[in-house]
Design a protein around this motif. Structure first.
Motif, PDB file in Angstrom:
ATOM      1  N   UNK A   1      30.934  28.357 -48.309  1.00 23.59           N
ATOM      2  CA  UNK A   1      30.014  27.491 -47.569  1.00 23.59           C
ATOM      3  C   UNK A   1      28.632  28.122 -47.452  1.00 23.59           C
ATOM      4  N   UNK A   2      28.577  29.452 -47.366  1.00 23.21           N
ATOM      5  CA  UNK A   2      27.288  30.152 -47.345  1.00 23.21           C
ATOM      6  C   UNK A   2      26.582  29.966 -48.686  1.00 23.21           C
ATOM      7  N   UNK A   3      27.345  30.097 -49.757  1.00 23.67           N
ATOM      8  CA  UNK A   3      26.788  29.953 -51.108  1.00 23.67           C
ATOM      9  C   UNK A   3      26.209  28.549 -51.314  1.00 23.67           C
ATOM     10  N   UNK A   4      26.872  27.564 -50.709  1.00 24.80           N
ATOM     11  CA  UNK A   4      26.407  26.178 -50.839  1.00 24.80           C
ATOM     12  C   UNK A   4      25.451  25.771 -49.722  1.00 24.80           C
ATOM     13  N   UNK A   5      25.012  26.761 -48.939  1.00 24.01           N
ATOM     14  CA  UNK A   5      23.976  26.587 -47.916  1.00 24.01           C
ATOM     15  C   UNK A   5      24.380  25.629 -46.783  1.00 24.01           C
ATOM     16  N   UNK A   6      25.661  25.699 -46.394  1.00 24.83           N
ATOM     17  CA  UNK A   6      26.126  24.954 -45.231  1.00 24.83           C
ATOM     18  C   UNK A   6      26.250  25.864 -44.006  1.00 24.83           C
ATOM     19  N   UNK A   7      26.457  27.156 -44.260  1.00 23.87           N
ATOM     20  CA  UNK A   7      26.613  28.142 -43.188  1.00 23.87           C
ATOM     21  C   UNK A   7      25.609  29.264 -43.415  1.00 23.87           C
ATOM     22  N   UNK A   8      25.033  29.774 -42.328  1.00 27.07           N
ATOM     23  CA  UNK A   8      24.083  30.880 -42.438  1.00 27.07           C
ATOM     24  C   UNK A   8      24.797  32.199 -42.724  1.00 27.07           C
TER      25      UNK A   8
END
Length: 206
Positions: free
Chosen positions: A45-52
């Protein structure tokens, strides 16, 4: 479209941002995943810019991908009408946040002292499976809580006196574009006050 596993993580992080709890522990409560599996999902999710990068907060994209529903009430005695209404509210989105009225607000609304304190009512509502988070409301300004939660949908019970127009206008003042949904109860005669009254009468009749 996000997988349900990803929505569990985003929902858990969103709730943890509001109540200050550990999102990892919340995810564990909802799933049977290992720490490695949880971290792998979060990294994706971080990689897909949903989570910081901090793994504890959502990006703007992550937050906008969640549909948050806000509902409120006294919830002094949980009855079938409440369960139906809250289930219907949860079906409107991904996350259901419920606000319980303070003791003082309850006295103003119901003209009586609540049977349970605001903390007890919060704990009771938090225990319901369809509720992701229960908060105690603000006495001076309901829109403080609305602004904190930033829901896309505000769900009103069939018997709540709030006017849809007033809520919509209040949301505009905090730059929130939220829809108001009026929920219907299959048991319109079911209410905490009525249950308490009938219980009291049955006791006196013994």
């Amino acid at each position: 479209m996000l997988k349900s596993s990803k929505r569990v993580i985003l929902s858990s992080i969103y709730v943890s941002q509001i109540d200050g709890t550990n999102p990892i522990e919340r995810i564990k409560e909802k799933t049977a995943w290992s720490d490695d599996q949880i971290n792998s999902e979060i990294d994706d999710l971080i990689k897909n810019q949903f989570v910081n990068e901090d793994k504890k907060s959502l990006t703007e994209s992550g937050r906008s991908s969640l549909k948050v529903v806000l509902a409120g009430g006294v919830f002094d005695i949980i009855h079938p009408g409440h369960i139906y209404t809250l289930n219907a509210a949860k079906e409107l989105g991904d996350v259901l946040v419920v606000v319980v009225a303070t003791d003082n607000t309850t006295v103003k609304m119901k003209k009586r002292q609540p049977l349970h304190s605001q903390e007890q009512r919060q704990e009771l509502v938090n225990s319901l499976s369809m509720v992701d988070l229960c908060l105690i409301g603000q006495e001076d300004d309901i829109f403080k809580t609305v602004n904190n939660v930033r829901p896309q949908i505000i769900a009103l019970g069939y018997d709540q006196v709030h006017q849809e127009k007033a809520i919509t206008e209040g949301c505009k003042k905090i730059n929130l574009d939220a829809k108001v949904a009026r929920l219907q109860s299959p048991i319109p005669d079911s209410s905490s006050s009525k249950i308490q009254k009938e219980y009291g009468e049955s006791i006196h009749g013994i």
